[in-house]
Write an enzyme that holds these catalytic residues in place. Structure first.
Site, PDB file in Angstrom:
ATOM      1  N   THR A  33     -57.951  -7.840-109.519  1.00 52.45           N
ATOM      2  CA  THR A  33     -57.671  -6.401-109.502  1.00 52.45           C
ATOM      3  C   THR A  33     -58.603  -5.722-108.504  1.00 52.45           C
ATOM      4  O   THR A  33     -59.798  -5.989-108.483  1.00 52.45           O
ATOM      5  CB  THR A  33     -57.847  -5.824-110.924  1.00 52.45           C
ATOM      6  OG1 THR A  33     -56.954  -6.528-111.793  1.00 52.45           O
ATOM      7  CG2 THR A  33     -57.541  -4.337-110.952  1.00 52.45           C
ATOM      8  N   SER A  44     -68.384  -4.633 -93.249  1.00 50.66           N
ATOM      9  CA  SER A  44     -68.931  -4.326 -94.575  1.00 50.66           C
ATOM     10  C   SER A  44     -69.185  -2.828 -94.688  1.00 50.66           C
ATOM     11  O   SER A  44     -69.696  -2.199 -93.756  1.00 50.66           O
ATOM     12  CB  SER A  44     -70.232  -5.105 -94.764  1.00 50.66           C
ATOM     13  OG  SER A  44     -70.822  -4.779 -95.999  1.00 50.66           O
ATOM     14  N   ALA A  45     -68.855  -2.243 -95.862  1.00 52.54           N
ATOM     15  CA  ALA A  45     -68.947  -0.786 -96.025  1.00 52.54           C
ATOM     16  C   ALA A  45     -70.378  -0.252 -96.060  1.00 52.54           C
ATOM     17  O   ALA A  45     -70.657   0.821 -95.539  1.00 52.54           O
ATOM     18  CB  ALA A  45     -68.219  -0.357 -97.302  1.00 52.54           C
ATOM     19  N   HIS A  46     -71.305  -1.028 -96.671  1.00 51.72           N
ATOM     20  CA  HIS A  46     -72.636  -0.433 -96.894  1.00 51.72           C
ATOM     21  C   HIS A  46     -73.476  -0.327 -95.624  1.00 51.72           C
ATOM     22  O   HIS A  46     -74.550   0.278 -95.639  1.00 51.72           O
ATOM     23  CB  HIS A  46     -73.387  -1.155 -98.016  1.00 51.72           C
ATOM     24  CG  HIS A  46     -74.000  -2.469 -97.668  1.00 51.72           C
ATOM     25  ND1 HIS A  46     -75.336  -2.603 -97.394  1.00 51.72           N
ATOM     26  CD2 HIS A  46     -73.475  -3.711 -97.565  1.00 51.72           C
ATOM     27  CE1 HIS A  46     -75.610  -3.884 -97.161  1.00 51.72           C
ATOM     28  NE2 HIS A  46     -74.483  -4.578 -97.243  1.00 51.72           N
ATOM     29  N   ASN A  59     -78.081  -8.494 -86.115  1.00 53.99           N
ATOM     30  CA  ASN A  59     -78.677  -7.574 -87.075  1.00 53.99           C
ATOM     31  C   ASN A  59     -80.192  -7.437 -86.922  1.00 53.99           C
ATOM     32  O   ASN A  59     -80.769  -6.458 -87.358  1.00 53.99           O
ATOM     33  CB  ASN A  59     -78.335  -7.996 -88.507  1.00 53.99           C
ATOM     34  CG  ASN A  59     -78.531  -9.475 -88.748  1.00 53.99           C
ATOM     35  OD1 ASN A  59     -77.941 -10.309 -88.046  1.00 53.99           O
ATOM     36  ND2 ASN A  59     -79.350  -9.821 -89.699  1.00 53.99           N
ATOM     37  N   CYS A  78     -83.555 -10.806 -95.692  1.00 52.32           N
ATOM     38  CA  CYS A  78     -83.520 -12.074 -96.426  1.00 52.32           C
ATOM     39  C   CYS A  78     -84.807 -12.846 -96.228  1.00 52.32           C
ATOM     40  O   CYS A  78     -85.229 -13.589 -97.093  1.00 52.32           O
ATOM     41  CB  CYS A  78     -82.357 -12.920 -95.952  1.00 52.32           C
ATOM     42  SG  CYS A  78     -80.890 -11.976 -95.667  1.00 52.32           S
ATOM     43  N   GLN A 119     -72.541  -5.403 -87.980  1.00 57.66           N
ATOM     44  CA  GLN A 119     -73.475  -4.461 -87.344  1.00 57.66           C
ATOM     45  C   GLN A 119     -72.805  -3.628 -86.249  1.00 57.66           C
ATOM     46  O   GLN A 119     -73.331  -2.590 -85.858  1.00 57.66           O
ATOM     47  CB  GLN A 119     -74.659  -5.216 -86.733  1.00 57.66           C
ATOM     48  CG  GLN A 119     -75.607  -5.812 -87.753  1.00 57.66           C
ATOM     49  CD  GLN A 119     -76.418  -4.768 -88.508  1.00 57.66           C
ATOM     50  OE1 GLN A 119     -76.664  -3.658 -88.024  1.00 57.66           O
ATOM     51  NE2 GLN A 119     -76.830  -5.122 -89.707  1.00 57.66           N
ATOM     52  N   SER A 141     -70.621 -10.763 -96.400  1.00 61.51           N
ATOM     53  CA  SER A 141     -70.906 -12.194 -96.567  1.00 61.51           C
ATOM     54  C   SER A 141     -69.652 -12.940 -97.022  1.00 61.51           C
ATOM     55  O   SER A 141     -69.370 -14.048 -96.550  1.00 61.51           O
ATOM     56  CB  SER A 141     -72.009 -12.408 -97.608  1.00 61.51           C
ATOM     57  OG  SER A 141     -73.202 -11.792 -97.192  1.00 61.51           O
TER      58      SER A 141
END
Ligand SMILES: *Cc1c(COP(=O)(O)O)cnc(C)c1O
Length: 402
Positions: free
Chosen positions: A237, A199-201, A151, A325, A179, A72
């Protein structure tokens, strides 16, 4: 009870090999990557190795990869960053009606700031038309943002062709490939994209880490002002452990892309066939061929998707209705409305998304049980075969959208 997880489009479990790679960065290797002593230098070196792994997964240069806090965030940065930096050239943006909310709501926000946005419609399979795109381009157009794969319904957009059209006009092109990564080949050079979100997840990495690919030389505003991290574009960081994890997950996704995709495709087709052959009055949403290997999305007439989800959950199956969502709210999915489904039909949607660890037994268990669940729910349903939702209504609604 054994759980069968069929919601990989919402998120994926972190692969044990990924967990193993990231853990030392919470403990022994805790150094700040900006520090000059050896702990810091070691962390920095590992981050740069992960950046290379992510870059290689999309055929980019590592200097074009900027880590973010999520997919996002990458979408927000791409759209707002390009809009703000290029507003002297024009105020027009083109996107589609089926984008993820991270893109749609960002565009709506920009409209309030004086930008004009064209939301391209899609056909009944979820594809945008290249003619519509060409016609929408104006001399004020500064950005086109079209997602690679949807998605909800899994439809894969013609990104390479869109990229060619957009490049020829000298307009900046962003694609949300969250996706796509790990499911279909993603090659930024071949696709003619300037910016790309991941996105990693969604690829068996942890939640809370994403990346934006920014082609060298593309003019974009910095996202977070502060230190010199991420080439001064996104200060703060680094989320070291998760960056390392993302690198490993991206490498694994790339190495096993074909094997995983073929496995998912086989199971997806088995699932679709099992449902279409055994359950009456059901439609498959999304493009029949141009779709993600793990995506199956159905509408069952006369029942609510939420009721199906609850019945599935009780017997150990996790699925989704609309997008994560929208589930929990009564608004039908904006994507299902965009492909022309009447709200009543869109309410009866079920998305099942397969992953690399899904088995044939899982699929057969789901099909067997779904047949019974749909039959039972239909007997209980207040809307039944006495007031059928016929195809003529469906076609008319689809037509009306254009
Ligand atoms: C999941 C998803 C996102 C958002 O990614 P997060 O890392 O969860 O913020 C954006 N776009 C698409 C297409 C997605 O599927």
């Amino acid at each position: 009870m054994k759980r069968i997880y069929l919601d990989h489009a919402a998120t994926t479990p972190v692969d044990p090999a990924v967990v193993e790679t990231m853990l030392p960065f919470f403990t022994e290797n805790f150094g700040n990557p900006s520090s000059v002593y050896s702990e810091g230098r070691a962390a920095k070196k590992s981050i740069e190795a992960a950046r290379l792994q992510v870059a290689q997964a999309i055929n980019a240069d590592p200097r074009e990869i900027y880590f973010t806090g999520s997919g996002s965030e990458a979408d927000n940065w791409a759209i707002k960053g390009i809009a703000m930096k290029n507003k002297s050239k024009g105020n027009h943006i083109i996107t589609s009606t089926i984008e993820h909310h991270a893109v749609l709501h960002t565009c709506e926000y920009l409209e309030k700031q004086g930008f004009e946005v064209t939301y391209l419609p899609v056909d009944k399979d979820g594809l945008i038309s290249l003619e519509d795109l060409k016609n929408a381009i104006r001399k004020e157009t500064i950005l086109v943002s079209i997602m690679f794969a949807n998605n909800e319904i899994g439809t894969i957009e013609p990104i390479k062709e869109i990229g060619e059209i957009v490049k020829e006009k000298g307009i900046i092109f962003h694609t949300d490939a969250v996706q796509a990564l790990g499911n279909i080949p993603v090659d930024v050079k071949d696709l003619n994209v300037d910016l790309l979100s991941i996105s990693a997840h969604k690829i068996y990495g942890p939640k809370g880490i994403g990346a934006l690919y920014i082609r060298k030389g593309v003019p974009i505003d910095n996202l977070i002002h502060g230190g010199a991290q991420e080439r001064k574009k996104r200060a703060g960081t680094e989320n070291t452990a998760e960056i390392i994890a993302f690198g490993k997950a991206a490498e694994m996704a790339n190495d096993h892309l074909e094997t995983n995709a073929n496995h998912m495709k086989t199971l997806r087709d088995r699932l679709i066939k099992g449902i279409m052959d055994n359950i009456p009055q059901v439609r498959l949403n999304g493009h029949p061929e141009k779709r993600l290997p793990g995506n199956a999305n159905f509408c069952f007439d006369y029942i609510e998707g939420e009721s199906i989800l609850l019945s599935l959950d009780i017997i150990g199956i996790a699925g989704s209705s609309g997008s994560a969502c929208t589930s929990g709210s009564l608004d039908p999915s904006h994507v299902l409305l965009a492909i022309g489904l009447p709200a009543g039909v869109a309410h009866g949607s079920l998305r099942l998304t397969i992953g690399k660890n899904t088995t044939t037994e899982d699929i057969d268990y789901v099909v067997e049980n779904l047949i019974q669940i749909i039959e039972r729910l239909r007997k209980m349903s207040p809307i039944n075969a006495d007031c059928p939702i016929d195809d003529a209504v469906f076609e008319k609604a689809a037509h009306h959208q254009h």
